[in-house]
Enzyme design. Structure first.
Site, PDB file in Angstrom:
ATOM      1  N   ARG A  29       0.836  -1.201   0.000  1.00 32.95           N
ATOM      2  CA  ARG A  29       0.000   0.000   0.000  1.00 32.95           C
ATOM      3  C   ARG A  29       0.877   1.260   0.000  1.00 32.95           C
ATOM      4  O   ARG A  29       1.887   1.322   0.702  1.00 32.95           O
ATOM      5  CB  ARG A  29      -0.954  -0.009   1.188  1.00 32.95           C
ATOM      6  CG  ARG A  29      -1.969  -1.132   1.087  1.00 32.95           C
ATOM      7  CD  ARG A  29      -3.260  -0.866   1.821  1.00 32.95           C
ATOM      8  NE  ARG A  29      -4.200  -1.960   1.583  1.00 32.95           N
ATOM      9  CZ  ARG A  29      -5.076  -1.999   0.582  1.00 32.95           C
ATOM     10  NH1 ARG A  29      -5.157  -0.988  -0.260  1.00 32.95           N
ATOM     11  NH2 ARG A  29      -5.868  -3.039   0.427  1.00 32.95           N
ATOM     12  N   ILE A  31       2.106   4.871   0.897  1.00 32.75           N
ATOM     13  CA  ILE A  31       2.134   5.551   2.193  1.00 32.75           C
ATOM     14  C   ILE A  31       1.296   6.841   2.159  1.00 32.75           C
ATOM     15  O   ILE A  31       0.871   7.339   3.209  1.00 32.75           O
ATOM     16  CB  ILE A  31       3.603   5.855   2.590  1.00 32.75           C
ATOM     17  CG1 ILE A  31       3.745   5.993   4.089  1.00 32.75           C
ATOM     18  CG2 ILE A  31       4.145   7.086   1.868  1.00 32.75           C
ATOM     19  CD1 ILE A  31       5.197   5.993   4.572  1.00 32.75           C
ATOM     20  N   VAL A  96      10.190   8.461  -6.675  1.00 30.64           N
ATOM     21  CA  VAL A  96      11.002   7.332  -6.193  1.00 30.64           C
ATOM     22  C   VAL A  96      11.579   6.634  -7.411  1.00 30.64           C
ATOM     23  O   VAL A  96      10.833   6.177  -8.297  1.00 30.64           O
ATOM     24  CB  VAL A  96      10.165   6.348  -5.346  1.00 30.64           C
ATOM     25  CG1 VAL A  96      11.014   5.155  -4.936  1.00 30.64           C
ATOM     26  CG2 VAL A  96       9.585   7.047  -4.117  1.00 30.64           C
ATOM     27  N   HIS A 100       7.746   1.557 -10.481  1.00 33.41           N
ATOM     28  CA  HIS A 100       6.571   1.084  -9.746  1.00 33.41           C
ATOM     29  C   HIS A 100       5.326   1.386 -10.547  1.00 33.41           C
ATOM     30  O   HIS A 100       5.238   2.414 -11.224  1.00 33.41           O
ATOM     31  CB  HIS A 100       6.494   1.722  -8.352  1.00 33.41           C
ATOM     32  CG  HIS A 100       6.700   3.199  -8.331  1.00 33.41           C
ATOM     33  ND1 HIS A 100       7.955   3.772  -8.437  1.00 33.41           N
ATOM     34  CD2 HIS A 100       5.824   4.225  -8.257  1.00 33.41           C
ATOM     35  CE1 HIS A 100       7.841   5.092  -8.403  1.00 33.41           C
ATOM     36  NE2 HIS A 100       6.544   5.405  -8.305  1.00 33.41           N
ATOM     37  N   HIS A 102       1.439   2.160 -10.181  1.00 36.32           N
ATOM     38  CA  HIS A 102       0.389   2.579  -9.255  1.00 36.32           C
ATOM     39  C   HIS A 102      -0.914   1.882  -9.659  1.00 36.32           C
ATOM     40  O   HIS A 102      -1.317   1.955 -10.831  1.00 36.32           O
ATOM     41  CB  HIS A 102       0.141   4.088  -9.348  1.00 36.32           C
ATOM     42  CG  HIS A 102       1.275   4.954  -8.905  1.00 36.32           C
ATOM     43  ND1 HIS A 102       1.329   5.516  -7.656  1.00 36.32           N
ATOM     44  CD2 HIS A 102       2.389   5.380  -9.543  1.00 36.32           C
ATOM     45  CE1 HIS A 102       2.422   6.272  -7.549  1.00 36.32           C
ATOM     46  NE2 HIS A 102       3.082   6.202  -8.682  1.00 36.32           N
TER      47      HIS A 102
HETATM   48  P1  DGP Z   1       5.949   8.412  -7.882  1.00 40.55           P
HETATM   49  O1  DGP Z   1       5.584   9.838  -7.617  1.00 40.55           O
HETATM   50  O2  DGP Z   1       5.267   7.851  -9.137  1.00 40.55           O
HETATM   51  O3  DGP Z   1       7.436   8.159  -7.889  1.00 40.55           O
HETATM   52  O4  DGP Z   1       5.319   7.605  -6.670  1.00 40.55           O
HETATM   53  C1  DGP Z   1       6.011   7.287  -5.500  1.00 40.55           C
HETATM   54  C2  DGP Z   1       4.996   6.823  -4.505  1.00 40.55           C
HETATM   55  O5  DGP Z   1       5.676   6.139  -3.482  1.00 40.55           O
HETATM   56  C3  DGP Z   1       4.201   7.933  -3.833  1.00 40.55           C
HETATM   57  O6  DGP Z   1       2.822   7.796  -4.153  1.00 40.55           O
HETATM   58  C4  DGP Z   1       4.437   7.749  -2.345  1.00 40.55           C
HETATM   59  C5  DGP Z   1       5.022   6.362  -2.259  1.00 40.55           C
HETATM   60  N1  DGP Z   1       6.031   6.174  -1.220  1.00 40.55           N
HETATM   61  C6  DGP Z   1       7.151   6.928  -1.052  1.00 40.55           C
HETATM   62  N2  DGP Z   1       7.864   6.473   0.004  1.00 40.55           N
HETATM   63  C7  DGP Z   1       7.173   5.403   0.492  1.00 40.55           C
HETATM   64  C8  DGP Z   1       7.404   4.503   1.567  1.00 40.55           C
HETATM   65  O7  DGP Z   1       8.394   4.579   2.301  1.00 40.55           O
HETATM   66  N3  DGP Z   1       6.476   3.545   1.775  1.00 40.55           N
HETATM   67  C9  DGP Z   1       5.366   3.411   0.963  1.00 40.55           C
HETATM   68  N4  DGP Z   1       4.506   2.416   1.255  1.00 40.55           N
HETATM   69  N5  DGP Z   1       5.124   4.236  -0.066  1.00 40.55           N
HETATM   70  C10 DGP Z   1       6.012   5.217  -0.294  1.00 40.55           C
END
Ligand code: DGP
Length: 114
Positions: A29, A31, A96, A100, A102
């Protein structure tokens, strides 16, 4: 990759709400959810951006997509619908740098995106 946050999640060095895992793929999920259901699917192998994908890794993107569809069915929102998004670099909104997918669902998502 030592400093990559998603590699750390894949290695279980930092916690996440993991909802699916196999040898190659992890789903957990987000964050900071942007919809009632917001799940991220990653390859365990570090790939920084979609631009860095090579042909030998293309099966990983297929596995991520198929896993997202399976999760949508299992979680009960496949028929109502959902959105799959991969952001790339600055203009794509990538924050990040470990690819990934979404998986967003649970409300009527707007189009075009902002
Ligand atoms: P993007 O903007 O497409 O690179 O999406 C990165 C997503 O990653 C963003 O929606 C928040 C999520 N995210 C960032 N750090 C963490 C983390 O430490 N844990 C989790 N579960 N999600 C994270």
């Amino acid at each position: 990759m030592q400093d990559c946050i998603f590699c750390k999640i894949a290695r279980k060095e930092i916690p996440a709400q993991i909802i699916f895992e196999d040898e190659q793929i992890l789903a957990f999920r987000d964050i900071d959810p942007k919809a009632p259901q917001h799940i991220l699917l990653i390859p365990k192998e570090h790939i920084a951006t979609i631009n860095d994908l090579v042909t030998e890794q293309s099966h990983l993107v297929g596995r991520m997509t198929l896993t997202a569809a399976q999760l949508a069915k299992q979680l009960g929102f496949a028929n109502q619908g959902y959105r799959l998004v991969m952001n790339c670099n600055e203009h794509g909104g990538q924050t990040v740098f470990h690819i990934h997918l979404h998986l967003l669902a649970g409300r009527h998502l707007l189009w075009p995106p902002g």
